[in-house]
Write an enzyme that holds these catalytic residues in place. Structure first.
Site, mmCIF file in Angstrom:
data_model
loop_
_atom_site.group_PDB
_atom_site.id
_atom_site.type_symbol
_atom_site.label_atom_id
_atom_site.label_comp_id
_atom_site.label_asym_id
_atom_site.label_seq_id
_atom_site.Cartn_x
_atom_site.Cartn_y
_atom_site.Cartn_z
ATOM 1 N N LYS A 139 -10.215 -4.812 -4.630
ATOM 2 C CA LYS A 139 -11.253 -3.770 -4.700
ATOM 3 C C LYS A 139 -10.724 -2.473 -5.290
ATOM 4 O O LYS A 139 -11.473 -1.694 -5.840
ATOM 5 C CB LYS A 139 -11.730 -3.425 -3.281
ATOM 6 C CG LYS A 139 -12.576 -4.442 -2.613
ATOM 7 C CD LYS A 139 -13.273 -3.771 -1.414
ATOM 8 C CE LYS A 139 -13.457 -4.709 -0.254
ATOM 9 N NZ LYS A 139 -12.397 -4.667 0.744
ATOM 10 N N LYS A 161 -3.499 -10.590 -7.063
ATOM 11 C CA LYS A 161 -4.796 -11.006 -6.509
ATOM 12 C C LYS A 161 -5.898 -10.026 -6.926
ATOM 13 O O LYS A 161 -5.617 -8.836 -7.180
ATOM 14 C CB LYS A 161 -4.720 -11.154 -5.001
ATOM 15 C CG LYS A 161 -4.729 -9.851 -4.245
ATOM 16 C CD LYS A 161 -4.842 -10.092 -2.754
ATOM 17 C CE LYS A 161 -4.586 -8.828 -1.987
ATOM 18 N NZ LYS A 161 -5.651 -7.966 -1.634
ATOM 19 N N LYS A 213 0.825 -1.221 0.000
ATOM 20 C CA LYS A 213 0.000 0.000 0.000
ATOM 21 C C LYS A 213 0.851 1.261 0.000
ATOM 22 O O LYS A 213 0.455 2.270 -0.574
ATOM 23 C CB LYS A 213 -0.981 -0.013 1.175
ATOM 24 C CG LYS A 213 -2.130 -0.973 0.959
ATOM 25 C CD LYS A 213 -3.349 -0.603 1.765
ATOM 26 C CE LYS A 213 -4.505 -1.531 1.427
ATOM 27 N NZ LYS A 213 -5.572 -1.503 2.423
HETATM 28 P P1 TYM Z 1 -10.424 -6.660 2.859
HETATM 29 O O1 TYM Z 1 -11.575 -5.729 2.989
HETATM 30 O O2 TYM Z 1 -9.281 -6.271 1.985
HETATM 31 O O3 TYM Z 1 -10.929 -8.074 2.331
HETATM 32 C C1 TYM Z 1 -12.007 -8.742 2.945
HETATM 33 C C2 TYM Z 1 -11.774 -10.245 2.972
HETATM 34 O O4 TYM Z 1 -11.629 -10.759 1.636
HETATM 35 C C3 TYM Z 1 -10.415 -11.490 1.506
HETATM 36 N N1 TYM Z 1 -9.899 -11.293 0.149
HETATM 37 C C4 TYM Z 1 -9.656 -12.280 -0.716
HETATM 38 N N2 TYM Z 1 -9.778 -13.619 -0.623
HETATM 39 C C5 TYM Z 1 -9.441 -14.353 -1.720
HETATM 40 N N3 TYM Z 1 -9.013 -13.802 -2.883
HETATM 41 C C6 TYM Z 1 -8.867 -12.472 -3.032
HETATM 42 N N4 TYM Z 1 -8.458 -11.935 -4.179
HETATM 43 C C7 TYM Z 1 -9.199 -11.638 -1.908
HETATM 44 N N5 TYM Z 1 -9.177 -10.286 -1.706
HETATM 45 C C8 TYM Z 1 -9.606 -10.105 -0.443
HETATM 46 C C9 TYM Z 1 -9.506 -10.890 2.575
HETATM 47 O O5 TYM Z 1 -8.476 -11.780 2.926
HETATM 48 C C10 TYM Z 1 -10.476 -10.635 3.702
HETATM 49 O O6 TYM Z 1 -10.705 -11.806 4.439
HETATM 50 N N6 TYM Z 1 -7.858 -6.009 7.097
HETATM 51 C C11 TYM Z 1 -8.977 -6.705 6.517
HETATM 52 C C12 TYM Z 1 -10.276 -6.443 7.207
HETATM 53 C C13 TYM Z 1 -10.263 -6.644 8.677
HETATM 54 C C14 TYM Z 1 -10.390 -7.871 9.360
HETATM 55 C C15 TYM Z 1 -10.367 -7.541 10.748
HETATM 56 C C16 TYM Z 1 -10.504 -9.189 8.945
HETATM 57 C C17 TYM Z 1 -10.170 -5.669 9.624
HETATM 58 N N7 TYM Z 1 -10.232 -6.204 10.867
HETATM 59 C C18 TYM Z 1 -10.447 -8.531 11.708
HETATM 60 C C19 TYM Z 1 -10.581 -10.169 9.934
HETATM 61 C C20 TYM Z 1 -10.555 -9.845 11.290
HETATM 62 C C21 TYM Z 1 -9.121 -6.259 5.064
HETATM 63 O O7 TYM Z 1 -8.700 -5.223 4.675
HETATM 64 O O8 TYM Z 1 -9.875 -7.089 4.290
#
Ligand code: TYM
Length: 325
Positions: free
Chosen positions: A195, A192, A110
């Protein structure tokens, strides 16, 4: 078991988020105590439009519900509405090794992607995530592979805190789906699905059938003609096979056989139809929830109250252990 997970509200939720995270949530909610959060405070670390944030949050609550999170079984709430998340973040900062934060892959990526906005929040992001998890005495954290390192750090922070101040937090464990853990971009199969990348590189959970078809037909494939799973030589086709297999509940072998003598175009057309069929129920439910926004807001309000009860009780213990009155 207590389960906690979350998704950032900015950007549209795509099939990577669904296959990596949300699908696991739905499986877990029948037999566990699940808490699913919309992590708006995390979203503030990347460029965003404040005027659109509230709407993005509501949209995400609708995604959770449309994809099958059952509000009678699981808690759904907005992170910033439970103040204990920020309070615990500060306290956990004091036991988090600075070096570990600088080594986080997401921080490095990032800081490159948003060069003009490398803020301290971006570095501290995993501490807030550790606070999310530890506040609820979480045992299982269902996430995609990219979040594994952050969950590992949450474990380190919990252990350090427990050592220094006495047994306080449960040590959480990441739960990562073997097959859906890393769905790749349709435009750059080596990256990957994300978003924050251009729309044609991902399939969003509420995309229209026309859009789905267009994106899949334009998806980057590999040289050669065969529909074979081979991550090294055919990353594009392998990613499409994974998506097909997970959304249509078919094995990769079954699909390879089905398309043994077929070309890429026919494979993509059939895949597009399978994706459209799999996502169709979500789109229909989205329409239903869009017209019931009072209901959705009530669910978030109730979720906040249930989350607050648990968070408040952990914080009271943490404050006492740390010598704060
Ligand atoms: P975020 O919002 O980027 O993504 C949400 C969830 O989707 C999964 N993910 C994927 N899985 C498979 N293939 C992909 N291309 C892919 N892109 C995203 C992410 O691994 C995630 O599970 N920091 C976290 C959010 C968060 C969180 C937490 C998660 C904040 N606090 C506590 C678990 C527990 C995040 O930015 O996810």
């Amino acid at each position: 078991m207590r389960v906690f997970s979350g998704i950032q509200p900015t950007g549209a939720i795509h099939i990577g988020n669904y296959l990596g995270a949300i699908r696991q949530w739905i499986e877990l909610q029948d037999k566990n105590e699940c808490i699913f959060c919309i992590v708006d405070l995390h979203a503030l670390t990347s460029p965003y439009d404040p005027a659109k944030l509230e709407n993005s949050i509501l949209e995400k609550a609708i995604v959770y519900l449309a994809a099958g999170v059952n509000p009678e079984k699981s808690v759904i709430f907005i992170q910033s509405q439970v103040k204990e998340h920020t309070e615990l973040t500060w306290l956990l900062n004091t036991v988090t090794p600075l070096g570990d934060l600088g080594r986080m892959t997401q921080f490095k990526e990032k800081s490159k992607k948003f060069k003009e906005n490398v803020n301290a929040g971006l570095l501290n992001y995993p501490v807030l995530m550790a606070a999310d998890i530890l506040l609820y005495q979480t045992e299982i954290v269902p996430v995609g592979e990219d979040q594994k390192q952050h969950v590992e750090l949450a474990r380190t922070i919990a252990r350090k805190f427990n050592q220094k101040f006495g047994e306080t937090f449960k040590i959480p464990e990441a739960k990562i789906s073997e097959t859906g853990k890393r769905i790749m971009s349709l435009s750059y199969p080596a990256k990957k699905m994300s978003k924050t990348d251009p729309s044609e590189s991902r399939i969003d959970i509420f995309d229209s059938p026309e859009k789905i078809k267009e994106k899949i037909m334009r998806a980057v494939t590999d040289t050669g003609k065969s529909i074979k799973y081979d991550l090294k030589k055919k990353p594009g086709i392998s990613n499409l096979l994974t998506i097909y297999s997970l959304l249509a509940n078919k094995t990769i072998e079954e699909l390879e056989k089905k398309f043994e003598k077929k070309g890429y175009a026919e494979f993509k057309k059939t895949l597009a139809n399978a994706v459209i069929d799999a996502l169709d129920p979500f789109r229909k439910k989205q329409q239903e929830f869009l017209s019931r926004d009072v209901y959705v807001k009530t669910i978030l309000e109730q979720g906040k109250k249930r989350a607050q009860l648990i968070a408040g009780s952990t914080m009271a213990d943490v404050r006492k252990k740390m010598g704060l009155s």
